[in-house]
Scaffold this motif. Structure first.
Motif, short mmCIF file in Angstrom:
data_model
loop_
_atom_site.label_atom_id
_atom_site.label_comp_id
_atom_site.label_asym_id
_atom_site.label_seq_id
_atom_site.Cartn_x
_atom_site.Cartn_y
_atom_site.Cartn_z
N MET A 6 -45.93 5.58 -49.26
CA MET A 6 -44.61 4.98 -49.06
C MET A 6 -43.95 5.62 -47.85
O MET A 6 -44.28 6.72 -47.44
N ALA A 7 -42.98 4.93 -47.34
CA ALA A 7 -42.21 5.44 -46.21
C ALA A 7 -40.88 6.01 -46.70
O ALA A 7 -40.43 5.73 -47.81
N ARG A 8 -40.28 6.78 -45.87
CA ARG A 8 -39.00 7.43 -46.19
C ARG A 8 -37.83 6.44 -46.04
O ARG A 8 -37.95 5.42 -45.37
N ILE A 9 -36.71 6.82 -46.64
CA ILE A 9 -35.44 6.15 -46.42
C ILE A 9 -34.57 7.17 -45.68
O ILE A 9 -34.52 8.34 -46.07
N LEU A 10 -33.91 6.75 -44.64
CA LEU A 10 -33.08 7.64 -43.84
C LEU A 10 -31.63 7.18 -43.97
O LEU A 10 -31.37 5.97 -43.98
N SER A 11 -30.71 8.11 -44.08
CA SER A 11 -29.29 7.73 -44.16
C SER A 11 -28.51 8.41 -43.03
O SER A 11 -28.88 9.47 -42.54
N ILE A 12 -27.41 7.75 -42.67
CA ILE A 12 -26.58 8.18 -41.56
C ILE A 12 -25.13 8.24 -41.99
O ILE A 12 -24.59 7.27 -42.53
N ASP A 13 -24.49 9.37 -41.73
CA ASP A 13 -23.04 9.49 -41.84
C ASP A 13 -22.53 9.54 -40.40
O ASP A 13 -22.50 10.59 -39.77
N TYR A 14 -22.18 8.37 -39.87
CA TYR A 14 -21.88 8.19 -38.45
C TYR A 14 -20.48 8.67 -38.12
O TYR A 14 -19.51 8.29 -38.77
N GLY A 15 -20.39 9.51 -37.12
CA GLY A 15 -19.09 10.01 -36.69
C GLY A 15 -18.89 9.78 -35.20
O GLY A 15 -19.84 9.51 -34.46
N LYS A 16 -17.67 9.90 -34.77
CA LYS A 16 -17.33 9.68 -33.37
C LYS A 16 -18.03 10.70 -32.46
O LYS A 16 -18.55 10.36 -31.41
N LYS A 17 -18.05 11.97 -32.88
CA LYS A 17 -18.64 13.04 -32.06
C LYS A 17 -20.02 13.47 -32.54
O LYS A 17 -20.90 13.73 -31.74
N ARG A 18 -20.18 13.58 -33.84
CA ARG A 18 -21.47 14.03 -34.39
C ARG A 18 -21.78 13.20 -35.63
O ARG A 18 -20.89 12.66 -36.28
N THR A 19 -23.08 13.16 -35.95
CA THR A 19 -23.56 12.31 -37.02
C THR A 19 -24.50 13.09 -37.93
O THR A 19 -25.42 13.75 -37.46
N VAL A 43 -20.90 19.54 -43.33
CA VAL A 43 -20.24 18.51 -44.13
C VAL A 43 -20.85 17.14 -43.83
O VAL A 43 -21.13 16.36 -44.75
N ASP A 44 -21.10 16.86 -42.56
CA ASP A 44 -21.69 15.56 -42.18
C ASP A 44 -23.08 15.38 -42.76
O ASP A 44 -23.43 14.31 -43.25
N GLU A 45 -23.88 16.44 -42.72
CA GLU A 45 -25.25 16.36 -43.26
C GLU A 45 -25.22 16.19 -44.78
O GLU A 45 -25.99 15.39 -45.34
N ILE A 46 -24.33 16.90 -45.45
CA ILE A 46 -24.21 16.76 -46.90
C ILE A 46 -23.70 15.36 -47.24
O ILE A 46 -24.17 14.74 -48.20
N SER A 47 -22.76 14.85 -46.46
CA SER A 47 -22.26 13.49 -46.69
C SER A 47 -23.38 12.46 -46.57
O SER A 47 -23.48 11.53 -47.39
N ALA A 48 -24.24 12.62 -45.57
CA ALA A 48 -25.38 11.71 -45.41
C ALA A 48 -26.31 11.81 -46.62
O ALA A 48 -26.85 10.80 -47.08
N THR A 49 -26.48 13.01 -47.15
CA THR A 49 -27.32 13.20 -48.32
C THR A 49 -26.72 12.52 -49.54
O THR A 49 -27.43 11.87 -50.33
N ILE A 50 -25.41 12.61 -49.69
CA ILE A 50 -24.73 11.95 -50.81
C ILE A 50 -24.86 10.43 -50.69
O ILE A 50 -25.11 9.74 -51.69
N ILE A 51 -24.71 9.90 -49.49
CA ILE A 51 -24.89 8.45 -49.27
C ILE A 51 -26.30 8.05 -49.72
O ILE A 51 -26.48 7.06 -50.44
N LEU A 52 -27.29 8.81 -49.30
CA LEU A 52 -28.68 8.49 -49.63
C LEU A 52 -28.95 8.61 -51.12
O LEU A 52 -29.59 7.73 -51.72
N GLU A 53 -28.45 9.67 -51.75
CA GLU A 53 -28.64 9.82 -53.20
C GLU A 53 -28.04 8.65 -53.95
O GLU A 53 -28.66 8.10 -54.87
#
Length: 138
Positions: A1-14, A120-130
């Motif tokens: 199987m392939a991975r699922i990737l999630s993004i918490d997109y921000g103006k300066k960093r993601t 915080v951004d990386e954890i937010s992306a993880t929460i979106i994915l979960e």
């Protein structure tokens, strides 16, 4: 199987998170400058099989679009034109930053670490994915 990737997109960093190949566990991947996001993802998807990308759809608590939604939609449109082989979909991200801060508190992180916006951004992306995986596989 392939991975699922999630993004918490921000103006300066993601913030980015990715599932394991069996799509059971979500984990933080990285935080990248938003100006470098497209190239980072293109390189990553050439190295790792990715089934789909889930990007947080920024909305206010009342459901109205936030000011960042326009930037997210521009990124989604660019991705769909240049990388159509990997689908990208919007996913409601309301309250993920609040949940990320709470997870940091619950995890016992010191105040200085909790102020690290990249974390915080990386954890937010993880929460979106979960959340996405939980709802998808119900």
């Amino acid at each position: 199987m392939a991975r699922i990737l999630s993004i918490d997109y921000g103006k300066k960093r993601t913030g980015l998170a990715v599932s394991d190949p069996l799509q059971i566990i979500a984990g933080g991947l990285a935080t990248v400058p938003t100006s470098e996001l497209f190239d980072y993802l293109r390189d990553y998807t050439q190295r790792e099989p990715v089934e789909c990308i889930v990007i947080g759809e920024p909305r206010q608590p009342n459901g109205q679009p936030s000011e960042n939604l326009v930037r997210v939609q521009q990124f989604v449109n660019r991705w769909r034109k240049q990388m159509p082989q990997i689908p990208i979909e919007l996913y409601d991200e309301r309250f993920t930053s609040v949940l990320a801060h709470q997870a940091m508190l619950d995890g016992g992180l010191k105040k200085k670490a909790r102020q690290d916006k990249a974390l915080v951004d990386e954890i937010s992306a993880t929460i979106i994915l979960e959340d996405y995986m939980r709802r998808r596989f119900k």
